[in-house]
Design a protein around this motif. Sequence first.
Motif, PDB file in Angstrom:
ATOM      1  N   THR A 243       0.884  -1.195   0.174  1.00 54.02           N
ATOM      2  CA  THR A 243      -0.025   0.056  -0.016  1.00 54.02           C
ATOM      3  C   THR A 243       0.880   1.189  -0.025  1.00 54.02           C
ATOM      4  O   THR A 243       0.764   2.285  -0.828  1.00 54.02           O
TER       5      THR A 243
ATOM      6  N   LEU B 149       0.684   4.029  -2.465  1.00 54.58           N
ATOM      7  CA  LEU B 149       0.417   5.323  -2.016  1.00 54.58           C
ATOM      8  C   LEU B 149       1.421   6.516  -2.745  1.00 54.58           C
ATOM      9  O   LEU B 149       1.301   7.497  -2.981  1.00 54.58           O
TER      10      LEU B 149
ATOM     11  N   MET C  31      -7.607   3.533  -3.152  1.00 55.54           N
ATOM     12  CA  MET C  31      -7.300   4.892  -2.998  1.00 55.54           C
ATOM     13  C   MET C  31      -7.552   6.212  -3.336  1.00 55.54           C
ATOM     14  O   MET C  31      -7.900   7.001  -2.709  1.00 55.54           O
TER      15      MET C  31
ATOM     16  N   ASP D  43      -9.527   9.068  -1.193  1.00 55.15           N
ATOM     17  CA  ASP D  43      -8.706  10.220  -1.166  1.00 55.15           C
ATOM     18  C   ASP D  43      -9.584  11.160  -1.693  1.00 55.15           C
ATOM     19  O   ASP D  43      -9.625  12.195  -1.135  1.00 55.15           O
TER      20      ASP D  43
ATOM     21  N   LEU E  22      -5.099  11.410   1.902  1.00 58.74           N
ATOM     22  CA  LEU E  22      -4.019  10.334   1.560  1.00 58.74           C
ATOM     23  C   LEU E  22      -3.849   9.113   2.791  1.00 58.74           C
ATOM     24  O   LEU E  22      -3.714   8.147   2.574  1.00 58.74           O
TER      25      LEU E  22
ATOM     26  N   PHE F 116      -4.699   5.272   2.671  1.00 60.53           N
ATOM     27  CA  PHE F 116      -3.834   4.152   3.152  1.00 60.53           C
ATOM     28  C   PHE F 116      -4.422   3.174   3.983  1.00 60.53           C
ATOM     29  O   PHE F 116      -4.396   1.904   4.061  1.00 60.53           O
TER      30      PHE F 116
END
Length: 180
Positions: A46, A50, A119, A123, A151, A155
């Motif tokens: 991740t 990320l 994600m 996000d 962010l 995660f």
Amino acid sequence: MEHETHTHETHTHETHSAHTAHETHAHAGHAGHTAPAGWSMAALATLHCLTGCAVGEVLGMVVGTALGWGNLATTILAIVLAFFFGYSLTLRGVLKAGVDLRSAVRVALAADTLSIAVMELIDNGVIVLWPDAMDATLRDSLFWGSLLISLAAAFVVTTPVNKWTIGRGKGHAVVHRYHH
């Protein structure tokens, strides 16, 4: 002639032994592609994802905001760049392992698509739902704070997704096969 046959057989035997050793290594080191993945492996996958997503997301938000684009155009740019940079990081590593470009692209798509999509959903969802975050400028702490928190939330939500996919031999488990 008999000597050549013996050499050929020895070579074949050595090659077979090397292949067997490689298979043993491959299965010992990668056993459990369908076993539950550990949290640390999922967190690392991740974090890798990320990194690319954050570069693209931040760059897209900064460029769109600096150019005075509307929220939709800025968000689309950020998402496109997040996918681009997310895939690019994986591609770089897989290509470095000696995989041809076409296969490397397939690996990157298989490894990262779900992770990046989740994600980006989290996000951007955080930023859209955060009051006034979509209207913040580059000079506002709200711009940077909401981006940082979005962010971090991405995660936290994406790590279990990656744990699940890795445990099934998918996602970043596909990339892991190319690391030696």
